[in-house]
Design a protein around this motif. Structure first.
Motif, PDB file in Angstrom:
ATOM      1  N   LEU A 131      38.725  25.590  31.605  1.00 60.34           N
ATOM      2  CA  LEU A 131      40.135  25.980  31.504  1.00 60.34           C
ATOM      3  C   LEU A 131      40.353  26.907  30.326  1.00 60.34           C
ATOM      4  CD1 LEU A 131      43.139  25.749  32.290  1.00 60.34           C
ATOM      5  CD2 LEU A 131      43.242  23.692  30.832  1.00 60.34           C
ATOM      6  N   TRP A 132      39.808  26.550  29.165  1.00 58.77           N
ATOM      7  CA  TRP A 132      40.067  27.325  27.959  1.00 58.77           C
ATOM      8  C   TRP A 132      39.055  28.446  27.733  1.00 58.77           C
ATOM      9  CZ3 TRP A 132      44.193  27.062  24.633  1.00 58.77           C
ATOM     10  CH2 TRP A 132      45.119  26.054  24.895  1.00 58.77           C
ATOM     11  N   ASP A 133      37.866  28.343  28.320  1.00 60.49           N
ATOM     12  CA  ASP A 133      36.867  29.399  28.089  1.00 60.49           C
ATOM     13  C   ASP A 133      36.976  30.524  29.112  1.00 60.49           C
ATOM     14  OD1 ASP A 133      34.722  30.712  26.888  1.00 60.49           O
ATOM     15  OD2 ASP A 133      33.286  29.750  28.209  1.00 60.49           O
ATOM     16  N   VAL A 134      36.985  30.190  30.391  1.00 57.95           N
ATOM     17  CA  VAL A 134      37.065  31.245  31.411  1.00 57.95           C
ATOM     18  C   VAL A 134      38.472  31.401  31.977  1.00 57.95           C
ATOM     19  CG1 VAL A 134      34.636  31.073  32.019  1.00 57.95           C
ATOM     20  CG2 VAL A 134      36.286  29.658  33.241  1.00 57.95           C
ATOM     21  N   GLN A 143      38.475  32.655  41.257  1.00 54.82           N
ATOM     22  CA  GLN A 143      37.445  31.671  40.918  1.00 54.82           C
ATOM     23  C   GLN A 143      36.634  32.225  39.760  1.00 54.82           C
ATOM     24  OE1 GLN A 143      35.187  31.032  44.496  1.00 54.82           O
ATOM     25  NE2 GLN A 143      36.731  29.710  45.425  1.00 54.82           N
ATOM     26  N   TRP A 144      36.594  31.477  38.671  1.00 57.44           N
ATOM     27  CA  TRP A 144      35.792  31.880  37.510  1.00 57.44           C
ATOM     28  C   TRP A 144      34.891  30.700  37.190  1.00 57.44           C
ATOM     29  CZ3 TRP A 144      38.231  36.621  36.712  1.00 57.44           C
ATOM     30  CH2 TRP A 144      37.544  37.509  35.876  1.00 57.44           C
ATOM     31  N   LEU A 145      33.694  30.741  37.726  1.00 56.32           N
ATOM     32  CA  LEU A 145      32.790  29.597  37.694  1.00 56.32           C
ATOM     33  C   LEU A 145      31.545  29.936  36.901  1.00 56.32           C
ATOM     34  CD1 LEU A 145      33.075  28.575  41.470  1.00 56.32           C
ATOM     35  CD2 LEU A 145      34.426  27.729  39.537  1.00 56.32           C
ATOM     36  N   GLY A 146      31.386  29.284  35.773  1.00 55.37           N
ATOM     37  CA  GLY A 146      30.215  29.474  34.942  1.00 55.37           C
ATOM     38  C   GLY A 146      29.253  28.314  35.066  1.00 55.37           C
ATOM     39  N   LEU A 191      38.379  26.919  37.909  1.00 52.84           N
ATOM     40  CA  LEU A 191      37.779  27.278  36.632  1.00 52.84           C
ATOM     41  C   LEU A 191      36.773  26.220  36.210  1.00 52.84           C
ATOM     42  CD1 LEU A 191      41.207  28.029  34.894  1.00 52.84           C
ATOM     43  CD2 LEU A 191      39.695  29.731  35.960  1.00 52.84           C
ATOM     44  N   SER A 192      35.571  26.659  35.822  1.00 56.59           N
ATOM     45  CA  SER A 192      34.553  25.682  35.434  1.00 56.59           C
ATOM     46  C   SER A 192      33.451  26.343  34.618  1.00 56.59           C
ATOM     47  CB  SER A 192      33.936  25.027  36.680  1.00 56.59           C
ATOM     48  OG  SER A 192      32.913  24.118  36.310  1.00 56.59           O
ATOM     49  N   LEU A 193      32.817  25.525  33.773  1.00 54.76           N
ATOM     50  CA  LEU A 193      31.589  25.917  33.073  1.00 54.76           C
ATOM     51  C   LEU A 193      30.399  25.089  33.538  1.00 54.76           C
ATOM     52  CD1 LEU A 193      32.840  26.278  29.377  1.00 54.76           C
ATOM     53  CD2 LEU A 193      32.497  28.087  31.073  1.00 54.76           C
ATOM     54  N   GLU A 218      23.531  28.389  41.259  1.00 54.31           N
ATOM     55  CA  GLU A 218      23.570  29.129  42.522  1.00 54.31           C
ATOM     56  C   GLU A 218      24.997  29.452  42.960  1.00 54.31           C
ATOM     57  OE1 GLU A 218      20.005  26.560  42.156  1.00 54.31           O
ATOM     58  OE2 GLU A 218      22.170  26.231  41.985  1.00 54.31           O
ATOM     59  N   ALA A 219      25.978  28.727  42.397  1.00 53.41           N
ATOM     60  CA  ALA A 219      27.377  28.911  42.808  1.00 53.41           C
ATOM     61  C   ALA A 219      28.194  29.655  41.760  1.00 53.41           C
ATOM     62  CB  ALA A 219      28.026  27.552  43.090  1.00 53.41           C
ATOM     63  N   ALA A 220      27.579  30.001  40.635  1.00 51.98           N
ATOM     64  CA  ALA A 220      28.320  30.626  39.549  1.00 51.98           C
ATOM     65  C   ALA A 220      28.720  32.055  39.909  1.00 51.98           C
ATOM     66  CB  ALA A 220      27.487  30.618  38.276  1.00 51.98           C
ATOM     67  N   GLY A 221      29.809  32.502  39.320  1.00 49.58           N
ATOM     68  CA  GLY A 221      30.274  33.868  39.534  1.00 49.58           C
ATOM     69  C   GLY A 221      31.785  33.953  39.464  1.00 49.58           C
ATOM     70  N   ASN A 222      32.279  35.173  39.496  1.00 49.40           N
ATOM     71  CA  ASN A 222      33.712  35.438  39.389  1.00 49.40           C
ATOM     72  C   ASN A 222      34.203  36.125  40.653  1.00 49.40           C
ATOM     73  OD1 ASN A 222      33.175  34.658  36.707  1.00 49.40           O
ATOM     74  ND2 ASN A 222      32.925  36.800  36.079  1.00 49.40           N
ATOM     75  N   PHE A 223      35.413  35.781  41.051  1.00 48.72           N
ATOM     76  CA  PHE A 223      35.980  36.340  42.275  1.00 48.72           C
ATOM     77  C   PHE A 223      37.494  36.325  42.147  1.00 48.72           C
ATOM     78  CE2 PHE A 223      37.914  35.592  46.460  1.00 48.72           C
ATOM     79  CZ  PHE A 223      37.396  36.649  47.188  1.00 48.72           C
ATOM     80  N   VAL A 224      38.130  37.480  42.415  1.00 52.28           N
ATOM     81  CA  VAL A 224      39.593  37.555  42.467  1.00 52.28           C
ATOM     82  C   VAL A 224      39.972  38.327  43.719  1.00 52.28           C
ATOM     83  CG1 VAL A 224      41.723  38.329  41.355  1.00 52.28           C
ATOM     84  CG2 VAL A 224      39.806  37.527  39.949  1.00 52.28           C
ATOM     85  N   GLU A 225      40.844  37.731  44.520  1.00 57.13           N
ATOM     86  CA  GLU A 225      41.324  38.356  45.754  1.00 57.13           C
ATOM     87  C   GLU A 225      42.844  38.393  45.742  1.00 57.13           C
ATOM     88  OE1 GLU A 225      40.002  37.413  50.131  1.00 57.13           O
ATOM     89  OE2 GLU A 225      41.767  36.182  49.652  1.00 57.13           O
TER      90      GLU A 225
END
Length: 294
Positions: free
Chosen positions: A170-173, A145-148, A218-220, A225-232
């Motif tokens: 999609l194209w930025d994060v 999840q890559w949410l900006g 993926l989102s900008l 409050e929900a923004a952040g990066n997560f990889v599992e």
């Protein structure tokens, strides 16, 4: 290495120019920008020269760092490579596969080194984690999840970016997420599914050459409050997650500078070179095509 900076926007001001100015192995020769007054202001801030003519800057340097929208970056990067200048680029390398391929072809023809600044790959803790996981087999599934919150009403310096508004998360994060997943799970063999959510949110499911499947969100436009990066990752080695970094972008960019200098000196391509960035662009374009046909 004599460096020129192409671009004067927030990323150039926050990261590129300060890192080039502070780096002991760099002669920060000058700045070119689409707005001459912004180039002069940034150059004056770092005690270097503002150039009105990009070709004049290319004539005075060994390498360029580029902090420009991807479509403009692709054209100028190919131009710099044809002039024999090494390339320190930003992601995505281009807005189209054709644009990215033109950069790769020009770099190869010019015999120049290239490094693309996928930030996570140059942060100490995440980079070490990626290397460790890439040496393990048996990965079954990955979730990223890559949410900006760039366009969610905050004060992001990138909120005025037209290309981010047009191309979305999609194209930025997306390039950031792929830069983590590809070295661990292998190349993408198929875009299994892609769907749109609220605003610019995109959900993607990918098959990888190593046999694993990954899902990306993926989102900008996520709520702040929900923004952040997560990889599992989950597999025979158990469960592991991408660690947060205690560093910022400045030391990461300094490592990218060092990586380009090493690639130029040795002739050995860096894992995050223009060819890798082209592959990321190809995957993004495939996702976009799948979204269009859904």
């Amino acid at each position: 290495m004599r460096f020129g900076l192409l671009g004067t926007g927030p990323w150039a001001q926050m990261v590129h120019a300060p890192a080039l100015d502070a780096h002991e192995g760099v002669d920060f020769v000058g700045v070119w920008g689409r707005r001459p007054e912004a180039a002069k202001e940034l150059a004056d801030r770092h005690g270097t020269r503002a150039y009105d003519d990009v070709d004049a800057l290319l004539a005075d340097v060994d390498a360029v760092a580029v902090a420009l929208p991807p479509a403009i970056q692709a054209d100028l990067a190919a131009r710099a490579a044809r002039a024999g200048r090494h390339l320190l680029l930003d992601k995505p390398i281009a807005e189209t596969v054709e644009g990215g391929r033109a950069v790769v072809d020009a770099a190869r023809a010019g015999g120049v080194a290239s490094v693309v600044f996928f930030t996570t790959r140059f942060l100490s803790e995440p980079a070490a984690w990626i290397t460790e996981q890439s040496e393990r087999d048996g990965w079954f599934v990955a979730r990223a999840q890559w949410l900006g919150a760039v366009f969610s009403g905050g004060d992001s310096p990138f909120a005025a970016s037209p290309w981010r508004r047009e191309k979305g998360g999609l194209w930025d994060v997306g390039p950031h997420a792929l830069s983590v997943l590809l070295p661990v799970l292998g190349d993408v063999t198929r875009v299994t599914a892609a769907a749109r959510g609220p605003e610019d949110l995109v959900h993607v499911v990918l098959d990888h050459a190593g046999g694993a499947s990954s899902s990306l969100a993926l989102s900008l436009t996520a709520p702040a409050e929900a923004a952040g990066n997560f990889v599992e990752l989950r597999g025979t080695a158990g469960v592991t997650t991408l660690p947060a970094s205690s560093e910022g972008a400045l030391p990461a960019f300094a490592r990218a500078i060092d990586a380009l200098r090493t690639a130029a000196d040795t002739g050995r391509p860096h894992p995050c070179d223009a060819a890798f960035a082209l592959r990321v662009t190809e995957i993004l374009a495939s996702v976009e095509e799948t979204l269009g046909s859904a």
